[in-house]
Design an enzyme around this catalytic site. Structure first.
Site, short mmCIF file in Angstrom:
data_model
loop_
_atom_site.label_atom_id
_atom_site.label_comp_id
_atom_site.label_asym_id
_atom_site.label_seq_id
_atom_site.Cartn_x
_atom_site.Cartn_y
_atom_site.Cartn_z
N GLU A 133 7.48 -21.74 8.20
CA GLU A 133 7.68 -20.86 9.35
C GLU A 133 8.57 -21.49 10.42
OE1 GLU A 133 4.28 -21.18 12.57
OE2 GLU A 133 3.39 -20.79 10.61
N GLU A 158 0.81 -1.21 0.00
CA GLU A 158 0.00 0.00 0.00
C GLU A 158 0.85 1.27 0.00
OE1 GLU A 158 -3.11 0.39 -0.43
OE2 GLU A 158 -3.92 -1.62 -0.13
#
Length: 296
Positions: free
Chosen positions: A113, A82
């Site tokens: 992860e 963004e």
């Protein structure tokens, strides 16, 4: 080990979740969500330190790099993507990394992860330098991928920030600055896409927005470096120029054309009467801060 984490404990208010009416459940969920902002308020001193560190890194030409796994990684990526349309940054100025790579944004990559080495390798692959600043995000605060990334960043003397939702988190102990937002147990036990995810999103909002203000990407409360990449943003830019200068729509449109669609330049040109070249030089002299450029 998970039983000691606040994010993994059971919420006493929702022990009979499967028996609650829809409205009662939504009411309870809303009440729990209200706790997030209060929990963040307690961490504002740490968030302020983090913003100061990001501003300093950006002034030195460093990148802001978010890194996480699962929901946490997606939140970092969302904030990163963004920034170019909102603040006119290049895609490599604010970077989002997620365990398992970009494909993990849509579909989970199991096991990614759990590797500290992958966290280190992902930072090496983008050629992390000591000028950059790394924000490790993990609701539990114990994700190996994030720990490995932060440890590697520390090893080359890059600044590090940890964002988690448990006190005394493992990533908080590794990072230079720890932001630990404790919201209490989730309404659905262990589902950290809920309050923890909301908290992480709000913290990322603060980190990026406040740091962009600090490097001159904002005038008043106007996003003057907005990129005119579609019709909506082109119209928004005109309104921004109008708001900043009290000019007419036609004048805003005229000066945006003269300024090659650069809202900042258009504003400085209108407020100072300077030519395109003069306004550009003035902004370069003031490191992009409009308020300083119009008073010189």
């Amino acid at each position: 080990m998970l039983e000691h984490l606040t994010t993994e404990t059971r919420n006493e208010k929702t022990m009979n979740l499967d028996e609650m009416s829809i409205f009662d459940f939504l009411t309870t969920m809303n009440e729990e969500d209200e706790k997030v902002a209060s929990a963040i308020k307690k961490e504002l001193p740490s968030i302020a330190k983090a913003v100061e560190a990001i501003i300093e890194a950006k002034k030195q030409g460093g990148r802001l790099i978010y890194i996480g796994a699962g929901t946490s990684g997606r939140i970092g990526l969302l904030d990163a993507v963004e920034c170019p349309p909102t603040f006119g940054t290049s895609p490599d100025e604010v970077v989002g990394l997620i365990a398992g790579g970009e494909k993990a944004f849509i579909k989970a990559v199991e096991g990614a992860e759990d590797s500290k080495e992958l966290g280190m390798e992902d930072l090496q692959n983008i050629r992390l330098t000591k000028a950059d600043i790394v924000v490790g995000i993990a609701a539990s605060g114990r994700t190996p991928y994030v720990i490995g990334a932060l440890e590697y960043a520390n090893s080359i003397e890059a600044q590090t920030i940890a964002v988690s939702c448990n006190k005394g988190s493992d990533i908080g102990k590794v990072a230079n600055i720890a932001i630990e937002v404790v919201n209490g147990p989730e309404v659905l036990t262990g589902s950290t896409r809920l309050k923890a995810g909301t908290a992480q999103k709000l913290v990322c909002n603060m980190l990026s927005t406040a740091s962009m203000v600090g490097i001159g990407k904002v005038y008043g409360n106007l996003m003057v470096d907005v990129q005119l990449t579609n019709e909506k943003l082109a119209e928004r830019a005109k309104r921004i120029v109008m708001e900043a200068t009290s000019c007419t729509y036609d004048t805003a449109e005229e000066y945006l054309a003269k300024a090659n669609c650069n809202s900042k330049l258009a504003i400085v040109m209108i407020l100072t009467g300077l030519s395109y070249e003069e306004a550009l030089h003035r902004l370069e002299q003031t490191q992009g801060f409009i308020r300083q450029a119009i008073v010189n």
